[in-house]
Design a protein around this motif. Sequence first.
Motif, PDB file in Angstrom:
ATOM      1  N   ASP A 134      46.713  30.324 -17.486  1.00 34.75           N
ATOM      2  CA  ASP A 134      47.480  30.102 -16.267  1.00 34.75           C
ATOM      3  C   ASP A 134      48.795  29.434 -16.652  1.00 34.75           C
ATOM      4  O   ASP A 134      48.832  28.251 -16.988  1.00 34.75           O
ATOM      5  CB  ASP A 134      46.691  29.211 -15.303  1.00 34.75           C
ATOM      6  N   PRO A 135      49.917  30.175 -16.614  1.00 37.14           N
ATOM      7  CA  PRO A 135      51.190  29.586 -17.069  1.00 37.14           C
ATOM      8  C   PRO A 135      51.669  28.424 -16.214  1.00 37.14           C
ATOM      9  O   PRO A 135      52.320  27.510 -16.729  1.00 37.14           O
ATOM     10  CB  PRO A 135      52.159  30.770 -17.015  1.00 37.14           C
ATOM     11  N   VAL A 136      51.380  28.439 -14.916  1.00 40.85           N
ATOM     12  CA  VAL A 136      51.814  27.337 -14.050  1.00 40.85           C
ATOM     13  C   VAL A 136      51.100  26.049 -14.443  1.00 40.85           C
ATOM     14  O   VAL A 136      51.721  24.990 -14.606  1.00 40.85           O
ATOM     15  CB  VAL A 136      51.571  27.690 -12.570  1.00 40.85           C
ATOM     16  N   GLN A 137      49.764  26.119 -14.587  1.00 36.38           N
ATOM     17  CA  GLN A 137      49.007  24.941 -15.009  1.00 36.38           C
ATOM     18  C   GLN A 137      49.426  24.504 -16.412  1.00 36.38           C
ATOM     19  O   GLN A 137      49.517  23.300 -16.693  1.00 36.38           O
ATOM     20  CB  GLN A 137      47.511  25.246 -14.978  1.00 36.38           C
ATOM     21  N   TYR A 138      49.677  25.462 -17.276  1.00 32.20           N
ATOM     22  CA  TYR A 138      50.062  25.135 -18.657  1.00 32.20           C
ATOM     23  C   TYR A 138      51.369  24.333 -18.686  1.00 32.20           C
ATOM     24  O   TYR A 138      51.513  23.392 -19.473  1.00 32.20           O
ATOM     25  CB  TYR A 138      50.207  26.427 -19.454  1.00 32.20           C
ATOM     26  N   LEU A 139      52.330  24.684 -17.812  1.00 33.67           N
ATOM     27  CA  LEU A 139      53.634  24.019 -17.823  1.00 33.67           C
ATOM     28  C   LEU A 139      53.648  22.704 -17.055  1.00 33.67           C
ATOM     29  O   LEU A 139      54.429  21.791 -17.384  1.00 33.67           O
ATOM     30  CB  LEU A 139      54.701  24.951 -17.258  1.00 33.67           C
ATOM     31  N   TYR A 140      52.806  22.577 -16.019  1.00 35.88           N
ATOM     32  CA  TYR A 140      52.969  21.438 -15.103  1.00 35.88           C
ATOM     33  C   TYR A 140      51.747  20.523 -14.992  1.00 35.88           C
ATOM     34  O   TYR A 140      51.854  19.453 -14.411  1.00 35.88           O
ATOM     35  CB  TYR A 140      53.336  21.946 -13.714  1.00 35.88           C
ATOM     36  N   SER A 141      50.576  20.931 -15.529  1.00 38.62           N
ATOM     37  CA  SER A 141      49.405  20.065 -15.377  1.00 38.62           C
ATOM     38  C   SER A 141      49.404  18.904 -16.364  1.00 38.62           C
ATOM     39  O   SER A 141      48.834  17.845 -16.101  1.00 38.62           O
ATOM     40  CB  SER A 141      48.118  20.876 -15.550  1.00 38.62           C
ATOM     41  N   SER A 142      50.013  19.113 -17.542  1.00 35.79           N
ATOM     42  CA  SER A 142      50.064  18.043 -18.536  1.00 35.79           C
ATOM     43  C   SER A 142      51.298  18.224 -19.402  1.00 35.79           C
ATOM     44  O   SER A 142      51.874  19.320 -19.478  1.00 35.79           O
ATOM     45  CB  SER A 142      48.806  18.047 -19.424  1.00 35.79           C
TER      46      SER A 142
END
Length: 346
Positions: A134-142
Amino acid sequence: MNMNNPFQRRKRSSDRADSDRSRKCTVKKGKKIIGWTAGIAVLTIVGLNSFYQIKEQEQAVLITLGKAKAVTDAGLHFKIPFIQEVKKVNTTIKGIPIGYEIVSGDYVDDEAMMITADYNFVNVDFFIEYQVSDPVQYLYSSKDPESVLRNMAQRCIRTVIAGYDVDSVLTTGKNEIQANIKEMLIRELDQNQIGLQLVNITIQDSEPPTSEVMQAFKAVENAKQGKETALNNANKYKNEKIPDAKAKADQILKEAEVYKQQQINQATAQAARMNALYDEYQKNPEVTKKRMFYEAMEEVLPDVKLIIDGSDGIQKILPVESFIQESEEKSEETEKKASEEQKAKK
């Protein structure tokens, strides 16, 4: 030159006016060129920022006024210039070594050394394969998803290995350990949602931390192999001897059955004989008793000659052979004396 000539002054003023007009035209033309150049540049920049390309092994995140949306289809896509922003993410499978360095292959002690369920130390190194899910989670979750994955993996590895003894870690339990670590790490990634998914995790190597301990474990392993060999030989010997023993047991059972049947037949015959004797006894008891007595004596003394006398009411048993033997001995003695006397006379 006559400075007071009015014609010359008029001509000089006319030349100056022509020069000013020429300068103004040049300035206007320059401004137009700059304007057109700037317009073309702006249009070029707008055009270049209106489209973006996603490759096969990429995904993108389209950000519109702070709101992120994943774009996963490869190809050419449109975006609004200066309003929308695109961040691309590589989705190829990557790897993380845990417990060793890829270049040198040396152990990283802080990561590799672990303790087992039977309180032994062992060096174990792993290789993790992962990719962006998931690119969104990859960039913004941590801030650093790879570091989070590494920490999760180390915790899962130590937790699982702490539940196994050292022999299982070094020899027979590697596949089971890998499967349990993979299952636990997948659960951790699902719960934390850092935009990464686990592809695989494998044990690269496992061995004791020192050479002396390593030699001891090798000796234990050799002993186990010797044990397996001895067990195999024992099973082979057992498999060879059991059929012979079963055959002998069957033969003994058959012989016992035959003997049993013989004894039953003999007992049945004796019982029939006794029943027959009892029937005869009931008919004539005295005769039957004497007959049984005589038969018993014949059986007990088969080669002895007797005279049984019961005429006076008292049954007497007189051995005939003793009388014959005494008479023969007396005749032999008489003949011996006679021969001795004849020899003396001569």
